[in-house]
Design a protein around this motif. Structure first.
Motif, mmCIF file in Angstrom:
data_model
loop_
_atom_site.group_PDB
_atom_site.id
_atom_site.type_symbol
_atom_site.label_atom_id
_atom_site.label_comp_id
_atom_site.label_asym_id
_atom_site.label_seq_id
_atom_site.Cartn_x
_atom_site.Cartn_y
_atom_site.Cartn_z
ATOM 1 N N ALA A 1 7.785 3.114 9.229
ATOM 2 C CA ALA A 1 6.866 4.234 9.035
ATOM 3 C C ALA A 1 6.558 4.971 10.340
ATOM 4 O O ALA A 1 6.443 6.194 10.352
ATOM 5 C CB ALA A 1 5.573 3.745 8.384
ATOM 6 N N PHE A 2 6.436 4.228 11.441
ATOM 7 C CA PHE A 2 5.974 4.879 12.681
ATOM 8 C C PHE A 2 6.830 4.581 13.904
ATOM 9 O O PHE A 2 6.498 4.996 15.017
ATOM 10 C CB PHE A 2 4.531 4.449 12.996
ATOM 11 C CG PHE A 2 3.588 4.718 11.859
ATOM 12 C CD1 PHE A 2 3.256 6.022 11.502
ATOM 13 C CD2 PHE A 2 3.050 3.674 11.121
ATOM 14 C CE1 PHE A 2 2.411 6.269 10.438
ATOM 15 C CE2 PHE A 2 2.204 3.918 10.055
ATOM 16 C CZ PHE A 2 1.888 5.219 9.713
ATOM 17 N N LYS B 1 -2.981 9.907 6.390
ATOM 18 C CA LYS B 1 -2.072 10.001 7.538
ATOM 19 C C LYS B 1 -1.438 8.678 7.941
ATOM 20 O O LYS B 1 -0.461 8.664 8.676
ATOM 21 C CB LYS B 1 -2.822 10.589 8.752
ATOM 22 C CG LYS B 1 -3.281 12.013 8.537
ATOM 23 C CD LYS B 1 -2.071 12.941 8.386
ATOM 24 C CE LYS B 1 -2.505 14.355 8.103
ATOM 25 N NZ LYS B 1 -1.408 15.192 7.614
ATOM 26 N N THR B 2 -1.990 7.571 7.498
ATOM 27 C CA THR B 2 -1.416 6.280 7.890
ATOM 28 C C THR B 2 -1.032 5.435 6.674
ATOM 29 O O THR B 2 0.128 5.087 6.487
ATOM 30 C CB THR B 2 -2.407 5.512 8.797
ATOM 31 O OG1 THR B 2 -2.643 6.300 9.972
ATOM 32 C CG2 THR B 2 -1.844 4.163 9.209
ATOM 33 N N TYR C 1 5.469 -1.078 9.829
ATOM 34 C CA TYR C 1 5.170 -0.154 10.930
ATOM 35 C C TYR C 1 6.410 0.426 11.560
ATOM 36 O O TYR C 1 6.429 1.577 11.957
ATOM 37 C CB TYR C 1 4.354 -0.857 12.020
ATOM 38 C CG TYR C 1 2.934 -0.978 11.612
ATOM 39 C CD1 TYR C 1 2.137 0.153 11.545
ATOM 40 C CD2 TYR C 1 2.403 -2.196 11.237
ATOM 41 C CE1 TYR C 1 0.832 0.069 11.125
ATOM 42 C CE2 TYR C 1 1.097 -2.286 10.821
ATOM 43 C CZ TYR C 1 0.321 -1.162 10.765
ATOM 44 O OH TYR C 1 -0.957 -1.247 10.340
ATOM 45 N N GLU D 1 -5.120 6.836 16.982
ATOM 46 C CA GLU D 1 -4.987 5.926 15.839
ATOM 47 C C GLU D 1 -6.108 4.885 15.843
ATOM 48 O O GLU D 1 -6.633 4.521 14.794
ATOM 49 C CB GLU D 1 -3.641 5.209 15.883
ATOM 50 C CG GLU D 1 -2.519 5.941 15.176
ATOM 51 C CD GLU D 1 -2.773 6.208 13.691
ATOM 52 O OE1 GLU D 1 -3.196 5.288 12.959
ATOM 53 O OE2 GLU D 1 -2.565 7.353 13.266
ATOM 54 N N ARG E 1 -1.598 2.012 18.121
ATOM 55 C CA ARG E 1 -0.470 2.528 18.899
ATOM 56 C C ARG E 1 -0.820 3.754 19.727
ATOM 57 O O ARG E 1 -0.087 4.128 20.629
ATOM 58 C CB ARG E 1 0.726 2.800 17.985
ATOM 59 C CG ARG E 1 0.460 3.801 16.869
ATOM 60 C CD ARG E 1 1.542 3.695 15.793
ATOM 61 N NE ARG E 1 1.159 4.416 14.589
ATOM 62 C CZ ARG E 1 0.346 3.921 13.657
ATOM 63 N NH1 ARG E 1 -0.154 2.707 13.774
ATOM 64 N NH2 ARG E 1 0.025 4.645 12.614
ATOM 65 N N LEU F 1 1.700 6.784 4.350
ATOM 66 C CA LEU F 1 3.041 6.725 4.942
ATOM 67 C C LEU F 1 3.599 5.307 4.894
ATOM 68 O O LEU F 1 4.779 5.107 4.628
ATOM 69 C CB LEU F 1 3.021 7.240 6.380
ATOM 70 C CG LEU F 1 2.501 8.666 6.580
ATOM 71 C CD1 LEU F 1 2.669 9.102 8.020
ATOM 72 C CD2 LEU F 1 3.196 9.651 5.648
ATOM 73 N N CYS F 2 2.743 4.302 5.128
ATOM 74 C CA CYS F 2 3.193 2.906 5.020
ATOM 75 C C CYS F 2 3.609 2.575 3.589
ATOM 76 O O CYS F 2 4.607 1.892 3.362
ATOM 77 C CB CYS F 2 2.083 1.952 5.428
ATOM 78 S SG CYS F 2 1.805 1.826 7.190
#
Ligand code: SAM
Length: 342
Positions: free
Chosen positions: A131-132, A108-109, A128, A149, A145, A112-113
């Motif tokens: 991606a977010f 999930k993290t 970041y 998380e 964040r 994505l990065c």
């Protein structure tokens, strides 16, 4: 002429298919379902249990079987599925050495990065924002964040020390050090390994206030009498004096300049005769490996302000801060240890 089985580039090209298969099987709860059942399950039972399509489930279970994550046998003409030994140990949520939280964070993290790895390499900075949608002027504000998380990150940090924490705390004989501070000690997993290995020591976990709060509530139970907490910011606040400071996976988050700034503060706070234990995945001096550390260094690029370093690079940072007699111990596992003395 190359045989396809020697063509590892094909495996590399499709490596993410393997990661995603693992992520998905965990997310849908395949291994937990099979672990909770008294007997192997049929495709129909698994599909029902994970509330997914039969067709999709069949392909997912087949791929997991091919990856040695599931065993199959035939019973009355039906294929029956069960967990392999490794899957029961590492891929079920209830296992004490479960990797499911780390897998969740990867899925999930980190995944994505890594979508922006090309940009990260070009720009030389973390991703970041793309991606977010978070600006990362302060790294840990971006990493943390949301409360969710932060907890996920803490679970990721926690899980590896159940597997290789003992090796790093016993790489050197730390018994002369009784008052130990684990700076950025997070969920306390390494602190727990430390008090287990050294019956005379006490370990204080120094971390940001909200991390300490979560660690107290969810990770460190009251029966850990020799583990305590200290809320603070290691860049801004005074560091308490101690015999030994542990910096595990801290310096790899930061630039050389920030690392020397932190190490200098540690040196000043350290009692004479005391020391600092740096725990990191060391790169070889000649750049030849290990692959895990090389890949982690790319991960540090997409996720942090730091990088993985060689033993010589850590020695230079420690020396610049004033530490002496720097010793390096490679554990043969992912994380190694470097000890500097005041
Ligand atoms: N040492 C732990 C381990 O190896 O599992 C956690 C490593 S994690 C990569 C970095 C840790 O440093 C996090 O727990 C984070 O909250 C903490 N940290 C980051 N910035 C900090 C600061 N300014 N002051 C104190 N702790 C900080």
């Amino acid at each position: 002429h190359t045989h396809t089985q020697d063509l590892w580039i094909l495996d590399y090209m499709e490596g993410f298919l393997v990661s995603k298969t693992l992520f998905t099987a965990c997310e849908l709860g395949v291994f937990d379902l099979l672990a909770s059942s008294q007997h192997p399950l049929s495709l129909e039972e698994v599909a029902l249990g994970i509330r997914a399509s039969q067709d999709g489930t069949e392909r997912l279970l087949a791929a997991c079987t091919g990856l040695d994550l599931l065993n199959t046998h035939t019973q009355d003409g039906h294929v029956m599925y069960s967990n392999t030994e490794q899957s029961s140990v590492y891929l079920t949520q209830s296992s004490p050495v479960s990797l499911t939280q780390s897998i969740h964070y990867s899925s999930k993290t980190i995944y994505l990065c890594w979508h922006y790895l090309t940009d990260a390499v070009r720009e030389g900075s973390n991703q970041y924002e793309k991606a977010f949608g978070v600006k990362s002027e302060h790294l840990f504000e971006a990493l943390y964040r949301s409360e969710e998380e932060m907890v996920k990150f803490m679970q990721l940090m926690n899980s590896i020390w159940n597997i290789c924490g003992r090796d790093v705390v016993t790489a050197f004989n730390l018994s002369p050090f009784t008052t130990i501070y684990d700076l950025g000690g997070c969920s306390g997993a390494l602190a727990k390994q430390c008090v287990l290995a050294y019956p005379e020591c006490t370990v204080t976990i120094f971390d940001l206030p909200k991390v300490v709060k979560t660690s107290r509530e969810h990770f460190v139970t009251d029966d850990n009498q020799r583990v305590s907490f200290h809320e603070g910011d290691f860049f801004k606040d005074a560091l308490p004096d101690a015999d030994l400071y542990i910096l595990a996976r801290i310096l790899h988050d930061w630039t050389d300049v920030r690392s020397i700034e932190l190490l200098t503060k540690v040196y000043r706070a350290c009692r004479p005769g005391g020391g600092v234990l740096v725990v990191e995945a060391l790169l070889c001096e000649d750049g030849s490996g290990p692959l895990t550390a090389q890949l982690y260094s790319l991960n540090m690029l997409v996720q942090t302000e730091g990088k993985e370093r060689t033993a010589a690079e850590y020695t230079a940072l420690l020396t610049a801060a004033g530490f002496q007699n720097i010793q390096v111990e490679r554990t043969g596992k992912i994380y190694d240890a470097v000890l500097g003395r005041k």
